[in-house]
Design a protein around this motif. Structure first.
Motif, PDB file in Angstrom:
ATOM      1  N   UNK A 147       0.852  -1.187   0.000  1.00 55.91           N
ATOM      2  CA  UNK A 147       0.000   0.000   0.000  1.00 55.91           C
ATOM      3  C   UNK A 147       0.886   1.235   0.000  1.00 55.91           C
ATOM      4  N   UNK A 148       0.641   2.145  -0.915  1.00 55.80           N
ATOM      5  CA  UNK A 148       1.255   3.477  -0.856  1.00 55.80           C
ATOM      6  C   UNK A 148       0.219   4.365  -0.183  1.00 55.80           C
ATOM      7  N   UNK A 149       0.437   4.618   1.091  1.00 55.19           N
ATOM      8  CA  UNK A 149      -0.589   5.219   1.944  1.00 55.19           C
ATOM      9  C   UNK A 149      -0.124   6.556   2.511  1.00 55.19           C
ATOM     10  N   UNK A 150      -0.977   7.556   2.431  1.00 56.78           N
ATOM     11  CA  UNK A 150      -0.680   8.845   3.042  1.00 56.78           C
ATOM     12  C   UNK A 150      -0.751   8.707   4.558  1.00 56.78           C
ATOM     13  N   UNK A 151       0.363   8.945   5.225  1.00 50.87           N
ATOM     14  CA  UNK A 151       0.441   8.687   6.664  1.00 50.87           C
ATOM     15  C   UNK A 151       0.731   9.929   7.505  1.00 50.87           C
ATOM     16  N   UNK A 152       1.094  11.039   6.880  1.00 53.06           N
ATOM     17  CA  UNK A 152       1.434  12.223   7.675  1.00 53.06           C
ATOM     18  C   UNK A 152       1.359  13.471   6.806  1.00 53.06           C
ATOM     19  N   UNK A 153       1.249  14.607   7.477  1.00 53.23           N
ATOM     20  CA  UNK A 153       1.437  15.910   6.838  1.00 53.23           C
ATOM     21  C   UNK A 153       2.795  16.459   7.273  1.00 53.23           C
ATOM     22  N   UNK A 154       3.415  17.245   6.424  1.00 50.85           N
ATOM     23  CA  UNK A 154       4.681  17.839   6.846  1.00 50.85           C
ATOM     24  C   UNK A 154       4.552  19.352   6.944  1.00 50.85           C
ATOM     25  N   UNK A 155       5.449  19.949   7.741  1.00 52.92           N
ATOM     26  CA  UNK A 155       5.385  21.371   8.075  1.00 52.92           C
ATOM     27  C   UNK A 155       6.771  21.996   7.979  1.00 52.92           C
ATOM     28  N   UNK A 156       6.819  23.242   7.530  1.00 53.45           N
ATOM     29  CA  UNK A 156       8.081  23.973   7.442  1.00 53.45           C
ATOM     30  C   UNK A 156       8.542  24.346   8.859  1.00 53.45           C
ATOM     31  N   UNK A 157       9.765  24.850   9.017  1.00 51.16           N
ATOM     32  CA  UNK A 157      10.266  25.177  10.360  1.00 51.16           C
ATOM     33  C   UNK A 157       9.365  26.119  11.150  1.00 51.16           C
ATOM     34  N   UNK A 158       8.650  27.020  10.478  1.00 52.06           N
ATOM     35  CA  UNK A 158       7.769  27.954  11.178  1.00 52.06           C
ATOM     36  C   UNK A 158       6.405  27.337  11.502  1.00 52.06           C
ATOM     37  N   UNK A 159       6.211  26.069  11.132  1.00 52.91           N
ATOM     38  CA  UNK A 159       4.940  25.408  11.397  1.00 52.91           C
ATOM     39  C   UNK A 159       3.928  25.571  10.287  1.00 52.91           C
ATOM     40  N   UNK A 160       4.359  26.071   9.124  1.00 55.39           N
ATOM     41  CA  UNK A 160       3.465  26.297   7.992  1.00 55.39           C
ATOM     42  C   UNK A 160       3.275  25.011   7.203  1.00 55.39           C
ATOM     43  N   UNK A 161       2.029  24.664   6.917  1.00 55.37           N
ATOM     44  CA  UNK A 161       1.733  23.524   6.052  1.00 55.37           C
ATOM     45  C   UNK A 161       1.596  24.019   4.616  1.00 55.37           C
ATOM     46  N   UNK A 162       2.278  23.361   3.696  1.00 56.65           N
ATOM     47  CA  UNK A 162       2.187  23.779   2.297  1.00 56.65           C
ATOM     48  C   UNK A 162       1.018  23.102   1.588  1.00 56.65           C
ATOM     49  N   UNK A 163       0.302  22.219   2.293  1.00 62.17           N
ATOM     50  CA  UNK A 163      -0.809  21.512   1.666  1.00 62.17           C
ATOM     51  C   UNK A 163      -1.820  22.497   1.090  1.00 62.17           C
ATOM     52  N   UNK A 164      -2.144  22.341  -0.176  1.00 60.59           N
ATOM     53  CA  UNK A 164      -3.042  23.205  -0.955  1.00 60.59           C
ATOM     54  C   UNK A 164      -2.374  24.532  -1.326  1.00 60.59           C
ATOM     55  N   UNK A 165      -1.907  25.288  -0.329  1.00 58.98           N
ATOM     56  CA  UNK A 165      -1.426  26.644  -0.596  1.00 58.98           C
ATOM     57  C   UNK A 165      -0.048  26.715  -1.213  1.00 58.98           C
ATOM     58  N   UNK A 166       0.802  25.700  -0.981  1.00 51.27           N
ATOM     59  CA  UNK A 166       2.145  25.697  -1.529  1.00 51.27           C
ATOM     60  C   UNK A 166       3.063  26.720  -0.877  1.00 51.27           C
ATOM     61  N   UNK A 167       4.228  26.907  -1.474  1.00 49.85           N
ATOM     62  CA  UNK A 167       5.193  27.906  -1.032  1.00 49.85           C
ATOM     63  C   UNK A 167       5.012  29.156  -1.882  1.00 49.85           C
ATOM     64  N   UNK A 168       4.768  30.272  -1.223  1.00 43.84           N
ATOM     65  CA  UNK A 168       4.613  31.536  -1.941  1.00 43.84           C
ATOM     66  C   UNK A 168       5.977  32.180  -2.097  1.00 43.84           C
ATOM     67  N   UNK A 169       6.385  32.502  -3.326  1.00 44.56           N
ATOM     68  CA  UNK A 169       7.718  33.093  -3.518  1.00 44.56           C
ATOM     69  C   UNK A 169       7.818  34.477  -2.906  1.00 44.56           C
ATOM     70  N   UNK A 170       9.026  34.832  -2.469  1.00 41.19           N
ATOM     71  CA  UNK A 170       9.257  36.187  -1.965  1.00 41.19           C
ATOM     72  C   UNK A 170       9.109  37.207  -3.088  1.00 41.19           C
ATOM     73  N   UNK A 171       9.529  36.814  -4.273  1.00 40.47           N
ATOM     74  CA  UNK A 171       9.371  37.664  -5.465  1.00 40.47           C
ATOM     75  C   UNK A 171       8.726  36.820  -6.554  1.00 40.47           C
TER      76      UNK A 171
END
Length: 445
Positions: free
Chosen positions: A337-361
């Motif tokens: 099974x290839x199963x989704x088991x966790x969400x990951x978070x950036x060092x500041x606690x931000x989840x990129x799920x759906x919203x992604x990483x917004x570029x500085x520029x």
């Protein structure tokens, strides 16, 4: 700088992590779901007894498993036989085929991105294209694994593709010759003025070590001070979590890189710097990370870590938005099974799920003549049916791109071509670094 002697696990954010599972644990069933299992068994019995044609048990059980996993999210799946072998060869970084990252959307095979230098890219296939026919046979409404299996094949053989491209009035017919896809996960070049460019195409094995080696080569080729560095993660669909951590660790000397949180024991983990490498490379060199809508999962981990630690300027377009971890749960010797088991978070606690990483520029790829049409139909995680919802309850404006006109980006692709600019985002990053550094060498063209 040396790689520490550590056990390297196969943790993947767009592929898999090997996860042991106890047989006893599999056998335990909550008594509250017993009535639902009764419905499932009753359905099985009725099909076996009354369906117009005889049905094999394997077909019914596989259909039930596929249905359960499909109801969860777009990244969970049952793998066996050739499907499992294809995933394992992809992790190793080479296989024979076209070199495409694809997903199923509304019954259609949609291209997330062609791998750089692949037969698909050379044939002109672009992100956002829909593949409707293979060798003249309609594949709409079919199985994604079956379509991928047909596109794979021995190097040197050809396959005819019919493509629908949003914005084009007529279907596109093209013939692609399969090749051995040596993904070359890491490549590098040096631009005038001592600007190093490291391109990471995907996160297969040893990417961290390969980037470290590329940095050493850049230093030798420059023959002096490196005045700026660009880490190009555009159209990088992700891969190994370990390699995302290793690559981030190269540029950080302390602090958190990424954390993951799941329900099962052992799925909540924090990864810190100096996990893979001791110290950092290029500590005083200005760094830009390029991302776009094809930058997913492991790419977003790296961009998020370097952005949160203010080690790099993130430039380009908002990333794909895949903030989940998949684990490979073995089911015997030839299935998993290839199963989704966790969400990951950036060092500041931000989840990129759906919203992604917004570029500085934000820098659009205006050197692409089809940019506006492709942006209209661009695919991201938030567009996939059944995707995981971000726990932060993102608002619509967090998911939409900025449509305001920017006078810096008013040139047409034809005008840029006349200036010899084929990749505007990369050119803009190079010129930004030349303006950033105080070195007169970096101001040379």
């Amino acid at each position: 700088m040396k790689l520490p002697v550590v056990a390297r696990s196969l943790a993947f954010v767009s592929a898999l992590a090997m996860v042991p599972i106890a047989t006893a644990g599999m056998a335990q069933v909550d008594s509250r779901v017993a009535p639902e299992f009764a419905k499932l068994f009753a359905t099985y019995q009725r099909i076996k007894a009354s369906y117009v044609d005889p049905v094999d048990d394997d077909k019914l059980i596989r259909g039930a498993i596929d249905g359960m996993l499909a109801s969860l999210d777009p990244h969970s799946a049952y793998l066996d036989g050739a499907d499992l072998q294809r995933l394992e060869t992809l992790i190793d970084g080479n296989y024979s085929g076209l070199g495409l990252s694809v997903v199923m959307e509304e019954g259609a095979v949609k291209v997330v991105s062609p791998f750089r230098g692949s037969p698909a890219e050379k044939a002109g296939i672009k992100a956002g294209d829909f593949i409707t026919h293979l060798n003249g046979k309609l594949i709409y409404g079919g199985d994604l694994d079956d379509a991928v299996s047909q596109m794979r094949g021995p190097a040197g053989t050809s396959i005819n593709l019919t493509i629908f491209r949003p914005g084009s009035e007529e279907p596109i017919e093209t013939t692609v010759t399969r090749g051995v896809i040596e993904l070359e996960p890491v490549t590098h070049t040096v631009a005038d003025g001592g600007i190093g460019i490291i391109t990471v195409n995907e996160f297969s094995r040893d990417v961290g070590a390969d980037v470290y080696a590329a940095w050493g080569d850049i230093q030798k080729e420059v023959g002096g001070k490196v005045n700026g560095l660009i880490l190009d993660l555009r159209s990088n669909p992700g891969g190994s979590l370990d390699e995302a951590v290793a690559l981030s660790d190269l540029f950080l000397d302390e602090g958190r890189i990424v954390s993951q949180r799941g329900r099962a024991r052992g799925e909540s983990i924090t990864y810190n710097s100096e996990t893979m490498f001791r110290g950092q490379i290029a500590p005083n060199v200005p760094l830009i990370v390029l991302i776009d809508a094809g930058s997913a999962s492991a790419s977003e981990i790296v961009a998020g870590a370097l952005q949160d630690h203010r080690r790099a300027l993130i430039m380009g377009e908002r990333s794909f938005g895949k903030g989940s971890v998949q684990s490979l749960v073995p089911l015997g010797d030839d299935a998993a099974l290839k199963l989704t088991t966790a969400r990951y978070y950036t060092p500041s606690g931000h989840s990129v799920q759906e919203g992604g990483i917004k570029p500085d520029i934000r820098v659009p790829q205006i050197s692409d003549p089809d940019m506006e049409r492709r942006m209209k139909y661009q695919l991201r995680e938030s567009d996939l049916r059944g995707h995981l919802i971000n726990e932060a309850d993102l608002k619509d404006d967090d998911l939409e791109r900025d449509l305001k006109a920017d006078p810096r980006f008013s040139q047409t692709s034809e005008q840029l071509k006349e200036q010899g600019i084929e990749d505007f985002q990369l050119d803009y990053a190079i010129k930004t670094l030349r303006r950033t550094t105080a070195s007169s060498v970096a101001l040379l063209k």
